[in-house]
Design a protein around this motif. Structure first.
Motif, PDB file in Angstrom:
ATOM      1  N   HIS A 118       0.859  -1.189   0.000  1.00  0.00           N
ATOM      2  CA  HIS A 118       0.000   0.000   0.000  1.00  0.00           C
ATOM      3  C   HIS A 118       0.896   1.240   0.000  1.00  0.00           C
ATOM      4  O   HIS A 118       1.429   1.626   1.032  1.00  0.00           O
ATOM      5  N   GLN A 119       1.051   1.856  -1.160  1.00  0.00           N
ATOM      6  CA  GLN A 119       1.953   2.989  -1.324  1.00  0.00           C
ATOM      7  C   GLN A 119       1.201   4.292  -1.073  1.00  0.00           C
ATOM      8  O   GLN A 119       0.469   4.792  -1.932  1.00  0.00           O
ATOM      9  N   LEU A 120       1.388   4.846   0.113  1.00  0.00           N
ATOM     10  CA  LEU A 120       0.718   6.090   0.501  1.00  0.00           C
ATOM     11  C   LEU A 120       1.737   7.130   0.954  1.00  0.00           C
ATOM     12  O   LEU A 120       1.478   7.924   1.858  1.00  0.00           O
ATOM     13  N   PRO A 126      -4.296   7.567  -7.300  1.00  0.00           N
ATOM     14  CA  PRO A 126      -4.472   6.116  -7.346  1.00  0.00           C
ATOM     15  C   PRO A 126      -5.089   5.600  -8.645  1.00  0.00           C
ATOM     16  O   PRO A 126      -5.109   4.389  -8.878  1.00  0.00           O
ATOM     17  N   VAL A 408       2.252  -0.743   4.726  1.00  0.00           N
ATOM     18  CA  VAL A 408       1.750   0.573   4.305  1.00  0.00           C
ATOM     19  C   VAL A 408       2.892   1.583   4.355  1.00  0.00           C
ATOM     20  O   VAL A 408       3.469   1.826   5.418  1.00  0.00           O
ATOM     21  N   GLY A 423      -5.217   7.146  -0.995  1.00  0.00           N
ATOM     22  CA  GLY A 423      -5.147   6.222  -2.112  1.00  0.00           C
ATOM     23  C   GLY A 423      -6.490   5.601  -2.412  1.00  0.00           C
ATOM     24  O   GLY A 423      -7.551   6.186  -2.140  1.00  0.00           O
ATOM     25  N   GLU A 426      -9.052   0.400  -0.514  1.00  0.00           N
ATOM     26  CA  GLU A 426      -8.398  -0.711   0.183  1.00  0.00           C
ATOM     27  C   GLU A 426      -7.064  -0.292   0.801  1.00  0.00           C
ATOM     28  O   GLU A 426      -6.661  -0.785   1.864  1.00  0.00           O
ATOM     29  N   ASP A 427      -6.344   0.623   0.134  1.00  0.00           N
ATOM     30  CA  ASP A 427      -5.092   1.139   0.703  1.00  0.00           C
ATOM     31  C   ASP A 427      -5.374   1.956   1.957  1.00  0.00           C
ATOM     32  O   ASP A 427      -4.673   1.834   2.970  1.00  0.00           O
ATOM     33  N   ASN A 428      -6.393   2.781   1.882  1.00  0.00           N
ATOM     34  CA  ASN A 428      -6.737   3.615   3.028  1.00  0.00           C
ATOM     35  C   ASN A 428      -7.203   2.778   4.207  1.00  0.00           C
ATOM     36  O   ASN A 428      -6.888   3.080   5.367  1.00  0.00           O
ATOM     37  N   ALA A 430      -6.226  -0.278   4.859  1.00  0.00           N
ATOM     38  CA  ALA A 430      -5.031  -0.908   5.423  1.00  0.00           C
ATOM     39  C   ALA A 430      -4.294   0.070   6.327  1.00  0.00           C
ATOM     40  O   ALA A 430      -3.792  -0.304   7.402  1.00  0.00           O
TER      41      ALA A 430
END
Length: 440
Positions: A118-120, A126, A408, A423, A426-428, A430
């Motif tokens: 998860h690239q934030l 995104p 993350v 993002g 699902e990224d958020n 996580a």
């Protein structure tokens, strides 16, 4: 330094964590000649300085390597202890830290290593480009054997139409950062100073240092830019003020009334750069362009990297008076913007309705995540960008490391806070799960 060494060895050289301790020998850690070479390469990339692999061959323990690295980097420009002045040492240390972050250290992405789940950390959009933009990229790529238009004529004309300006008031470059570098270069001079808020975009310090400017940092107010203090910091030596609005990394933004008061307080001999990299996410996205006609010393910087989702294409632009645009163009490397990038940007302007719909989706996700963080007890200021700021102070690095352990990637600002990109859902989610496990 040892912690950096440990991170590289575990994440990039795949050394077992139990084998990595300061008093472990190189043999215990499995560092043969090939691994030592790879370690020196990774350290060079992280520290921004060439470290010959042979320099590491004679060191026996990990503590030896860490001590060598500390001594090796102590003499670098931008490292403490090189200027003879405590204040200058502190400033140079900040510049080196800014360059380190600008080059990607701490953003969770390691050269040659796997990307985080998860690239934030990078404030990326995104969404992939819309179908019409991808089609334009494909068509332009078919002619990659041809040199690009050095004048970026089609894109400058499209931007001029978009803002109701003449093309001679538009400069295009490989990202807005290259145009800011050109602007600083053409305005530099003996004793010249540049002022900006802090914390703000890391690149300002780096670019100002490269151009030979003295930098003046003005602390942010609790609710964003302290424009009165920033105006008061301008003197006869100040050539430019760099104002990131919305501000990166805090997401706070100044409104029209405050900006008008600020512009009125700044002498016309001082240029004001309104860096609107995230303006599409703000409540008033047209603010900078609207002020241009009344303030000849105002320059608006924007980019296609964020809301338009073309970070990999590297396209940015400035809007300003024709004389300033001409001076900037004189310092921009010809052919720096490919025809593929130009075609993508022109198509993105045409697809603005769809792209701005995605902006609204991101803003809604941003607000959802902020509400969840507030419920967990975090202090999170309102944001008008595609990221949130957690002013965690001394806990910033610890929190970022905990997020990284959960897959993350977020961006820590040591001693200040953590910036978290908004993002996909699902990224958020996580990230929120990791935050719940590490709440205040």
């Amino acid at each position: 330094m040892y912690e950096l060494l440990k991170t590289i060895m575990i994440e990039e050289l795949e050394v077992e964590a139990g084998q990595v301790s300061p008093d472990a020998s190189r043999e215990d850690a499995g560092l043969d000649s090939l691994a030592t070479f790879e370690l020196s390469l990774a350290l060079s990339q992280r520290l921004g300085v060439t470290i010959a692999d042979e320099d590491l061959f004679g060191l026996r323990t990990l503590a030896d390597i860490a001590e060598f690295l500390e001594k090796r980097t102590a003499g670098l420009p931008g490292s403490p202890g090189t200027s003879g002045s405590p204040a200058a040492d502190q400033a140079e240390g900040r510049e080196h830290a800014g360059l380190t972050r600008l080059l990607g250290a701490g953003d969770g992405v390691h050269p040659g290593g796997p990307a985080p789940a998860h690239q934030l950390a990078r404030n990326e959009n995104p969404f992939q480009p819309p179908a019409p933009v991808l089609d334009a990229i494909t068509r332009a790529a078919a002619e990659a054997n041809r040199y690009p238009d050095p004048a970026c004529g089609a894109l400058r004309a499209a931007l001029a139409r978009h803002y109701g300006l003449s093309p001679d008031r538009v400069a295009v470059g490989a990202g807005s950062i290259t145009l800011l570098q050109a602007l600083l270069t053409v305005t530099a001079g003996p004793g010249a100073a540049v002022a900006y808020s802090w914390p703000s975009f890391d690149g300002y310090e780096v670019l100002a240092d490269l151009a030979g400017f003295r930098t003046v940092r003005v602390p942010l107010a609790e609710d964003g830019h302290d424009l009165d203090a920033l105006a008061a910091a301008v003197d006869e030596h100040t050539r430019l003020v760099l104002l990131c609005n919305p501000n990166n990394p805090t997401g706070t933004a100044s409104g029209e009334a405050d900006l008008l008061r600020f512009l009125d307080a700044v002498p016309r001999t001082c240029l004001v750069v309104l860096d609107e990299a995230y303006c599409e996410y703000a409540r008033d996205p047209g603010l900078g362009a609207r002020l241009l006609t009344s303030w000849p010393n105002l320059i608006v910087a924007r980019t296609f990297s964020k809301a338009y989702g073309l970070a990999g294409m590297r396209v940015g632009y400035l809007l300003a008076e024709p004389g300033l645009i001409s001076r900037v163009h004189s310092m921009v490397m010809p052919l720096s913007v490919s025809d593929v990038a130009q075609a993508a940007a022109v198509a993105s302007l045409a697809a603005e309705k769809e792209l701005l719909g995605r902006v609204r989706e991101t803003a809604a996700e941003r607000d959802r995540v902020r509400a969840a963080l507030l419920a967990l007890g975090f202090d999170v200021p309102p944001s008008e960008a595609n990221f949130l700021w957690l002013p965690l102070g001394a806990r910033a690095e610890e929190f970022a490391a905990a997020c990284a352990s959960a897959g993350v990637a977020v961006r820590p600002y040591p001693g200040d806070g953590v910036r978290v990109t908004t993002g996909a859902a699902e990224d958020n989610d996580a990230f929120l799960a990791a935050a719940e496990m590490n709440r205040p």
